[in-house]
Design a protein around this motif. Structure first.
Motif, PDB file in Angstrom:
ATOM      1  N   VAL A  60       0.837  -1.198   0.000  1.00 56.39           N
ATOM      2  CA  VAL A  60       0.000   0.000   0.000  1.00 56.39           C
ATOM      3  C   VAL A  60       0.875   1.252   0.000  1.00 56.39           C
ATOM      4  CG1 VAL A  60      -1.810   1.239   1.235  1.00 56.39           C
ATOM      5  CG2 VAL A  60      -1.799  -1.251   1.222  1.00 56.39           C
ATOM      6  N   THR A  61       1.921   1.245   0.830  1.00 61.02           N
ATOM      7  CA  THR A  61       2.934   2.303   0.847  1.00 61.02           C
ATOM      8  C   THR A  61       4.298   1.636   0.978  1.00 61.02           C
ATOM      9  OG1 THR A  61       2.972   2.569   3.264  1.00 61.02           O
ATOM     10  CG2 THR A  61       1.284   3.802   2.065  1.00 61.02           C
ATOM     11  N   ASP A  62       5.344   2.444   1.103  1.00 64.96           N
ATOM     12  CA  ASP A  62       6.682   1.898   1.294  1.00 64.96           C
ATOM     13  C   ASP A  62       6.815   1.179   2.630  1.00 64.96           C
ATOM     14  OD1 ASP A  62       7.429   2.855  -1.113  1.00 64.96           O
ATOM     15  OD2 ASP A  62       8.545   4.589  -0.355  1.00 64.96           O
ATOM     16  N   SER A  63       5.907   1.430   3.564  1.00 64.81           N
ATOM     17  CA  SER A  63       6.035   0.856   4.898  1.00 64.81           C
ATOM     18  C   SER A  63       4.872  -0.040   5.309  1.00 64.81           C
ATOM     19  CB  SER A  63       6.187   1.979   5.942  1.00 64.81           C
ATOM     20  OG  SER A  63       5.066   2.847   5.919  1.00 64.81           O
ATOM     21  N   VAL A  64       3.821  -0.146   4.491  1.00 67.26           N
ATOM     22  CA  VAL A  64       2.647  -0.938   4.849  1.00 67.26           C
ATOM     23  C   VAL A  64       2.303  -1.889   3.715  1.00 67.26           C
ATOM     24  CG1 VAL A  64       0.201  -0.900   5.479  1.00 67.26           C
ATOM     25  CG2 VAL A  64       1.726   0.891   6.325  1.00 67.26           C
ATOM     26  N   SER A  65       2.141  -3.184   4.050  1.00 66.67           N
ATOM     27  CA  SER A  65       1.740  -4.205   3.082  1.00 66.67           C
ATOM     28  C   SER A  65       0.535  -4.961   3.609  1.00 66.67           C
ATOM     29  CB  SER A  65       2.882  -5.194   2.826  1.00 66.67           C
ATOM     30  OG  SER A  65       4.003  -4.547   2.269  1.00 66.67           O
ATOM     31  N   LEU A  66      -0.377  -5.298   2.711  1.00 60.99           N
ATOM     32  CA  LEU A  66      -1.518  -6.146   3.027  1.00 60.99           C
ATOM     33  C   LEU A  66      -1.366  -7.443   2.245  1.00 60.99           C
ATOM     34  CD1 LEU A  66      -4.407  -3.523   2.710  1.00 60.99           C
ATOM     35  CD2 LEU A  66      -3.128  -4.157   4.770  1.00 60.99           C
ATOM     36  N   TYR A  67      -1.780  -8.564   2.838  1.00 61.60           N
ATOM     37  CA  TYR A  67      -1.655  -9.837   2.132  1.00 61.60           C
ATOM     38  C   TYR A  67      -2.818 -10.757   2.487  1.00 61.60           C
ATOM     39  CZ  TYR A  67       0.491 -11.117   6.628  1.00 61.60           C
ATOM     40  OH  TYR A  67       0.741 -11.309   7.963  1.00 61.60           O
ATOM     41  N   ALA A  68      -3.106 -11.672   1.570  1.00 59.85           N
ATOM     42  CA  ALA A  68      -4.133 -12.690   1.769  1.00 59.85           C
ATOM     43  C   ALA A  68      -3.790 -13.855   0.860  1.00 59.85           C
ATOM     44  CB  ALA A  68      -5.523 -12.150   1.452  1.00 59.85           C
ATOM     45  N   GLY A  69      -4.203 -15.049   1.260  1.00 54.29           N
ATOM     46  CA  GLY A  69      -3.881 -16.199   0.431  1.00 54.29           C
ATOM     47  C   GLY A  69      -4.477 -17.480   0.967  1.00 54.29           C
ATOM     48  N   VAL A  70      -4.103 -18.572   0.325  1.00 48.12           N
ATOM     49  CA  VAL A  70      -4.551 -19.895   0.742  1.00 48.12           C
ATOM     50  C   VAL A  70      -3.333 -20.787   0.942  1.00 48.12           C
ATOM     51  CG1 VAL A  70      -6.774 -19.740  -0.423  1.00 48.12           C
ATOM     52  CG2 VAL A  70      -4.803 -20.657  -1.659  1.00 48.12           C
ATOM     53  N   SER A  71      -3.523 -21.846   1.739  1.00 50.57           N
ATOM     54  CA  SER A  71      -2.470 -22.817   1.993  1.00 50.57           C
ATOM     55  C   SER A  71      -3.042 -24.220   1.821  1.00 50.57           C
ATOM     56  CB  SER A  71      -1.920 -22.664   3.416  1.00 50.57           C
ATOM     57  OG  SER A  71      -1.349 -21.389   3.615  1.00 50.57           O
ATOM     58  N   GLY A  72      -2.201 -25.110   1.348  1.00 48.41           N
ATOM     59  CA  GLY A  72      -2.580 -26.505   1.210  1.00 48.41           C
ATOM     60  C   GLY A  72      -1.461 -27.393   1.704  1.00 48.41           C
ATOM     61  N   ASN A  73      -1.784 -28.643   1.995  1.00 50.43           N
ATOM     62  CA  ASN A  73      -0.729 -29.553   2.419  1.00 50.43           C
ATOM     63  C   ASN A  73      -1.094 -30.999   2.135  1.00 50.43           C
ATOM     64  OD1 ASN A  73      -2.267 -30.615   4.667  1.00 50.43           O
ATOM     65  ND2 ASN A  73      -1.699 -28.813   5.853  1.00 50.43           N
ATOM     66  N   SER A  74      -0.075 -31.811   2.142  1.00 48.07           N
ATOM     67  CA  SER A  74      -0.208 -33.259   2.123  1.00 48.07           C
ATOM     68  C   SER A  74       0.472 -33.770   3.378  1.00 48.07           C
ATOM     69  CB  SER A  74       0.458 -33.843   0.871  1.00 48.07           C
ATOM     70  OG  SER A  74       0.421 -35.264   0.907  1.00 48.07           O
ATOM     71  N   THR A  75      -0.210 -34.628   4.149  1.00 45.07           N
ATOM     72  CA  THR A  75       0.309 -35.052   5.445  1.00 45.07           C
ATOM     73  C   THR A  75       0.425 -36.568   5.527  1.00 45.07           C
ATOM     74  OG1 THR A  75      -1.944 -35.034   6.345  1.00 45.07           O
ATOM     75  CG2 THR A  75      -0.619 -33.042   6.654  1.00 45.07           C
ATOM     76  N   GLU A  76       1.306 -36.991   6.431  1.00 45.94           N
ATOM     77  CA  GLU A  76       1.494 -38.416   6.701  1.00 45.94           C
ATOM     78  C   GLU A  76       1.645 -38.582   8.205  1.00 45.94           C
ATOM     79  OE1 GLU A  76       4.339 -40.079   7.886  1.00 45.94           O
ATOM     80  OE2 GLU A  76       4.114 -42.107   7.139  1.00 45.94           O
ATOM     81  N   PHE A  77       0.772 -39.389   8.817  1.00 42.68           N
ATOM     82  CA  PHE A  77       0.773 -39.601  10.266  1.00 42.68           C
ATOM     83  C   PHE A  77       1.071 -41.055  10.584  1.00 42.68           C
ATOM     84  CE2 PHE A  77      -1.953 -35.850   9.831  1.00 42.68           C
ATOM     85  CZ  PHE A  77      -1.381 -35.003  10.774  1.00 42.68           C
ATOM     86  N   GLY A  78       2.087 -41.273  11.414  1.00 42.50           N
ATOM     87  CA  GLY A  78       2.380 -42.605  11.920  1.00 42.50           C
ATOM     88  C   GLY A  78       2.659 -43.643  10.850  1.00 42.50           C
ATOM     89  N   GLY A  79       3.196 -43.236   9.713  1.00 45.79           N
ATOM     90  CA  GLY A  79       3.508 -44.182   8.655  1.00 45.79           C
ATOM     91  C   GLY A  79       2.302 -44.733   7.929  1.00 45.79           C
ATOM     92  N   ALA A  80       1.148 -44.047   8.057  1.00 37.37           N
ATOM     93  CA  ALA A  80      -0.093 -44.545   7.457  1.00 37.37           C
ATOM     94  C   ALA A  80      -0.273 -44.118   6.005  1.00 37.37           C
ATOM     95  CB  ALA A  80      -1.292 -44.084   8.288  1.00 37.37           C
ATOM     96  N   GLY A  81       0.723 -43.485   5.409  1.00 40.95           N
ATOM     97  CA  GLY A  81       0.611 -43.064   4.019  1.00 40.95           C
ATOM     98  C   GLY A  81       0.257 -41.590   3.890  1.00 40.95           C
ATOM     99  N   TRP A  82       0.666 -41.014   2.763  1.00 39.81           N
ATOM    100  CA  TRP A  82       0.447 -39.594   2.525  1.00 39.81           C
ATOM    101  C   TRP A  82      -0.972 -39.339   2.024  1.00 39.81           C
ATOM    102  CZ3 TRP A  82       3.854 -35.543   3.368  1.00 39.81           C
ATOM    103  CH2 TRP A  82       5.152 -35.906   3.726  1.00 39.81           C
ATOM    104  N   SER A  83      -1.547 -38.254   2.502  1.00 40.68           N
ATOM    105  CA  SER A  83      -2.854 -37.832   2.002  1.00 40.68           C
ATOM    106  C   SER A  83      -2.667 -37.078   0.690  1.00 40.68           C
ATOM    107  CB  SER A  83      -3.541 -36.922   3.027  1.00 40.68           C
ATOM    108  OG  SER A  83      -2.832 -35.694   3.168  1.00 40.68           O
ATOM    109  N   SER A  84      -3.749 -36.888  -0.034  1.00 43.01           N
ATOM    110  CA  SER A  84      -3.683 -36.079  -1.245  1.00 43.01           C
ATOM    111  C   SER A  84      -3.519 -34.604  -0.869  1.00 43.01           C
ATOM    112  CB  SER A  84      -4.958 -36.269  -2.072  1.00 43.01           C
ATOM    113  OG  SER A  84      -6.101 -35.882  -1.317  1.00 43.01           O
ATOM    114  N   LEU A  85      -2.946 -33.823  -1.783  1.00 47.27           N
ATOM    115  CA  LEU A  85      -2.761 -32.397  -1.539  1.00 47.27           C
ATOM    116  C   LEU A  85      -4.112 -31.684  -1.573  1.00 47.27           C
ATOM    117  CD1 LEU A  85      -0.773 -30.029  -1.169  1.00 47.27           C
ATOM    118  CD2 LEU A  85      -0.712 -29.828  -3.664  1.00 47.27           C
ATOM    119  N   GLN A  86      -4.438 -30.992  -0.480  1.00 48.86           N
ATOM    120  CA  GLN A  86      -5.723 -30.312  -0.363  1.00 48.86           C
ATOM    121  C   GLN A  86      -5.524 -28.909   0.178  1.00 48.86           C
ATOM    122  OE1 GLN A  86      -8.080 -32.793   2.216  1.00 48.86           O
ATOM    123  NE2 GLN A  86      -8.575 -34.268   0.586  1.00 48.86           N
ATOM    124  N   ILE A  87      -6.423 -27.997  -0.202  1.00 50.26           N
ATOM    125  CA  ILE A  87      -6.431 -26.658   0.380  1.00 50.26           C
ATOM    126  C   ILE A  87      -6.960 -26.771   1.797  1.00 50.26           C
ATOM    127  CG2 ILE A  87      -7.349 -24.319   0.218  1.00 50.26           C
ATOM    128  CD1 ILE A  87      -5.389 -25.051  -1.965  1.00 50.26           C
TER     129      ILE A  87
END
Length: 265
Positions: free
Chosen positions: A82-109
């Protein structure tokens, strides 16, 4: 990273530009994390994906403890200076996880976020360091009974040794609060106080290190035994990054096209 700045610049009789559209950045960040069994991940970087963990704990696969976890995370934030000293941001995050060796999940938001970063005070070669405030609100997806909402705030002091800010000393404080939609889940606040430094080379490679003391007030996750508070635990992070140059800037104003560095991601 894509950087765009589009619009019209107007000049007065002296030829100085006095109006321009702010720069817009579209970033892509990838983060790999590995957490041992019986542990929750808090600290300088991304915290554990609680909605994925709670979904696994809500089943019958891990009835007695928090399993070992691995995750591959993808962040896509859109930032507007917005200025040299102020920024605004927004977005999304996704991940693929694996718990206890049970296999990876598909990548999801898995979440969306919105926040700001502002230089409350700028050093500009003086004796008082730059003071930067960053706050981020994050909501997990889907917004169901196991959803979590987090609020993360960082205040950081940045003392640069020269006007180019090639090398600098850092000191800061990070606070994270998380709220869960399920009454059987309670995740108490986590705080980190730290010091650090960075050095940036002329080819845009930047080395940053931080070390500090962490305090976590405990948690209750569904049917598991309560996770005890943890105080005065040492915490640290090291990051090496390369900042790309502008690839699209329709209004040629180098000061606006320069990229402001975010605080701890």
């Amino acid at each position: 990273m894509l950087i765009f700045q589009a619009g019209t610049a107007f000049a007065n009789d002296d030829g100085a530009a006095f109006k321009a559209v702010p720069a817009i950045y579209l970033d892509l960040r990838t983060i790999y994390a590995q957490v041992p069994a019986g542990s929750l991940a808090f600290g300088f970087g991304r915290p554990m994906s609680f909605n994925a963990l709670l979904a696994r704990l809500n089943g019958s696969a891990f009835p007695n403890s928090v399993p070992a976890a691995k995750s591959l995370n993808l962040d896509v934030p859109l930032t507007i200076d917005v200025t040299d000293s102020v920024s605004l941001y927004a977005g999304v995050s996704g991940n693929s996880t694996e718990f206890g060796g049970a296999g990876w999940s598909s990548l999801q938001i898995t979440s969306w976020n919105i926040g700001f970063q502002a230089d409350v005070y700028q050093q500009n070669g003086g004796p008082v360091p730059t003071v930067t405030l960053q706050s981020t609100f994050t909501q997990s997806i889907p917004n169901d009974s196991l959803a979590t909402t987090s609020f993360n705030s960082i205040i950081e002091l940045d003392y640069a040794f020269n006007l180019d800010e090639i090398r600098s000393l850092l000191a800061g404080f990070k606070y994270t609060a998380t709220d869960a939609g399920n009454k059987l889940v309670k995740i108490k606040p986590n705080t980190v106080a730290y010091i650090g430094a960075y050095y940036q080379w002329s080819n845009n490679w930047k080395f940053t290190g931080r070390a500090g003391v962490q305090s976590f007030e405990g948690a209750q996750l569904l049917h598991l035994a309560s996770i005890s508070p943890l105080h005065k635990r040492s915490s640290g992070s090291i990051s090496i990054a390369w900042t790309t140059t502008t690839i699209a800037c329709l209004v040629l104003r180098p000061k606006l096209c320069g990229r402001r560095s975010p605080l701890i991601s």
